[in-house]
Write a protein that holds these residues in place. Structure first.
Motif, short mmCIF file in Angstrom:
data_model
loop_
_atom_site.label_atom_id
_atom_site.label_comp_id
_atom_site.label_asym_id
_atom_site.label_seq_id
_atom_site.Cartn_x
_atom_site.Cartn_y
_atom_site.Cartn_z
N PHE A 55 0.82 -1.22 0.00
CA PHE A 55 0.00 0.00 0.00
C PHE A 55 0.86 1.27 0.00
O PHE A 55 0.60 2.21 -0.76
CB PHE A 55 -0.93 0.00 1.21
CG PHE A 55 -1.63 1.31 1.45
CD1 PHE A 55 -2.73 1.67 0.70
CD2 PHE A 55 -1.15 2.20 2.41
CE1 PHE A 55 -3.37 2.89 0.91
CE2 PHE A 55 -1.77 3.41 2.62
CZ PHE A 55 -2.89 3.76 1.87
N THR A 56 1.87 1.32 0.85
CA THR A 56 2.67 2.54 0.98
C THR A 56 3.38 2.90 -0.31
O THR A 56 3.42 4.07 -0.71
CB THR A 56 3.71 2.37 2.11
OG1 THR A 56 3.03 2.03 3.32
CG2 THR A 56 4.50 3.65 2.33
N PHE A 72 9.32 5.76 -5.88
CA PHE A 72 8.76 4.52 -5.34
C PHE A 72 7.90 3.78 -6.38
O PHE A 72 7.09 2.94 -6.02
CB PHE A 72 7.91 4.80 -4.09
CG PHE A 72 8.69 5.30 -2.93
CD1 PHE A 72 9.31 4.43 -2.06
CD2 PHE A 72 8.81 6.67 -2.68
CE1 PHE A 72 10.05 4.89 -0.99
CE2 PHE A 72 9.54 7.14 -1.61
CZ PHE A 72 10.17 6.26 -0.75
N CYS A 73 8.08 4.13 -7.66
CA CYS A 73 7.27 3.48 -8.69
C CYS A 73 7.98 2.27 -9.30
O CYS A 73 7.38 1.52 -10.06
CB CYS A 73 6.93 4.49 -9.79
SG CYS A 73 5.83 5.82 -9.24
N ASP A 74 9.25 2.14 -8.98
CA ASP A 74 10.01 0.99 -9.49
C ASP A 74 10.62 0.26 -8.30
O ASP A 74 11.84 0.14 -8.18
CB ASP A 74 11.09 1.46 -10.46
CG ASP A 74 11.80 0.28 -11.12
OD1 ASP A 74 11.20 -0.81 -11.16
OD2 ASP A 74 12.95 0.46 -11.56
N TYR A 148 4.45 0.63 10.93
CA TYR A 148 4.37 -0.44 9.94
C TYR A 148 4.23 0.10 8.52
O TYR A 148 4.88 -0.40 7.59
CB TYR A 148 3.20 -1.36 10.26
CG TYR A 148 3.03 -2.49 9.27
CD1 TYR A 148 3.92 -3.56 9.25
CD2 TYR A 148 1.98 -2.50 8.35
CE1 TYR A 148 3.77 -4.60 8.35
CE2 TYR A 148 1.83 -3.53 7.44
CZ TYR A 148 2.73 -4.58 7.44
OH TYR A 148 2.58 -5.60 6.54
N TYR A 149 3.38 1.11 8.34
CA TYR A 149 3.11 1.61 6.99
C TYR A 149 4.02 2.76 6.55
O TYR A 149 4.07 3.08 5.36
CB TYR A 149 1.66 2.07 6.88
CG TYR A 149 0.68 0.93 6.75
CD1 TYR A 149 0.56 0.23 5.55
CD2 TYR A 149 -0.11 0.53 7.81
CE1 TYR A 149 -0.32 -0.82 5.41
CE2 TYR A 149 -1.01 -0.53 7.69
CZ TYR A 149 -1.09 -1.20 6.48
OH TYR A 149 -1.97 -2.26 6.35
N ILE A 150 4.74 3.37 7.47
CA ILE A 150 5.62 4.49 7.11
C ILE A 150 7.08 4.15 7.37
O ILE A 150 7.91 4.17 6.46
CB ILE A 150 5.23 5.78 7.86
CG1 ILE A 150 3.77 6.15 7.57
CG2 ILE A 150 6.17 6.92 7.48
CD1 ILE A 150 3.48 6.46 6.12
N VAL A 151 7.41 3.88 8.63
CA VAL A 151 8.81 3.67 9.00
C VAL A 151 9.39 2.42 8.33
O VAL A 151 10.47 2.46 7.75
CB VAL A 151 8.97 3.59 10.53
CG1 VAL A 151 10.44 3.37 10.90
CG2 VAL A 151 8.46 4.86 11.19
N CYS A 152 8.66 1.31 8.44
CA CYS A 152 9.16 0.05 7.86
C CYS A 152 9.39 0.13 6.35
O CYS A 152 10.48 -0.23 5.87
CB CYS A 152 8.21 -1.10 8.19
SG CYS A 152 8.25 -1.61 9.91
#
Length: 271
Positions: A55-56, A72-74, A148-152
């Motif tokens: 998702f991120t 972050f598209c590839d 989980y959704y940002i830092v990781c």
């Protein structure tokens, strides 16, 4: 009213022991459920941030396109996660289940803690602390989701693709990878408890709004250091992590101000 019956020190220890046992029991029940749901815990949650359709990454990709550039598209992680010890995978399974159990059972752990300290509080103190378990749990879960959704994803995206030379291939140890996930989520969860901590520190007179404002610059340095520790060493990731923590600090100042205002009002009314 305070406690109705005087208890000896040993009685308090016995009472505390049973609260701890019940809290640990709740954690173990949730950990057992997580242990049995191995496929979901590992395939979906633990290794989710290594997949391009996470998702991120999709959100950051779509957002960057709207801003006129692609980032972050590839997302293609050319690394492997390996277990190099005989009991490595089983140990990772056990400790991941316990960590998941702690997160799920966190509200009940708080409830047991509250049940232990509440008999020693006056009724007005209990009333002023209503919603403690709910608000603390919500903040903790928001922090865990943020981790989980940002830092990781930011950490994995940076560290998983970082290379010093073409001859060096990334093969990460399973415990190292899971340790990153665990540290990021739990650290973020507990950091988001800052407003609750400030609330109680203000109640007992250890913290004031003036103190928090005066030390805001030092808090900023601490927040930036914290962001640098749990995120990859790039400015964008550190800013993304630092912003919500700084917002929490500002909210904590407001909470401290409200607590003191209510205390002064009650003293003025003779309550």
């Amino acid at each position: 009213m305070g406690i109705q019956k005087e208890m000896s020190f040993l009685d308090h220890l016995e009472e505390l022991r049973w609260h701890i046992i019940r809290a640990l029991g709740a954690i173990m029940v949730a950990a057992t459920a997580a242990f049995l749901a191995k496929g979901f815990i590992f395939d979906i949650l633990i290794f989710g941030p290594t997949k391009a359709d996470f998702f991120t990454y999709e959100f950051l990709c779509n957002t960057s396109k709207l801003l006129g550039f692609e980032s972050f598209c590839d997302t293609n992680f050319d690394f492997e996660v390996q277990s190099r010890t005989m009991a490595g995978q089983f140990s990772a399974h056990i400790w991941t289940s316990i960590t998941f159990g702690l997160i799920v059972a966190f509200p009940y752990v708080l409830y047991e803690f509250w049940k232990f300290i509440s008999p020693g509080l006056y009724n007005k103190e209990k009333n002023s602390s209503r919603g403690f378990i709910f608000i603390s749990s919500v903040l903790f879960f928001i922090g865990v989701l943020f981790g989980y959704y940002i830092v990781c994803p930011l950490s994995i995206n940076f560290l998983g693709t970082y290379s010093v030379a073409e001859q060096v291939h990334n093969d990460f140890d399973l415990n190292s990878y899971i340790g990153l996930i665990r540290a990021s989520t739990l650290a973020s969860g507990f950091i988001f408890e800052l407003p609750i901590i400030i609330y109680f520190l203000t109640k007992i007179g250890l913290v004031t709004p003036e103190f928090l404002r005066k030390n805001r610059k030092y808090a900023l340095v601490i927040v930036l250091i914290f962001a640098a520790v749990i995120t990859p060493p790039d400015i964008a990731s550190q800013v993304i992590v630092a912003i919500p923590v700084l917002i929490l600090y500002q909210v904590s100042i407001l909470i401290s101000k409200l607590v003191l205002r209510n205390q002064k009002r009650k003293e003025k009314n003779g309550e």
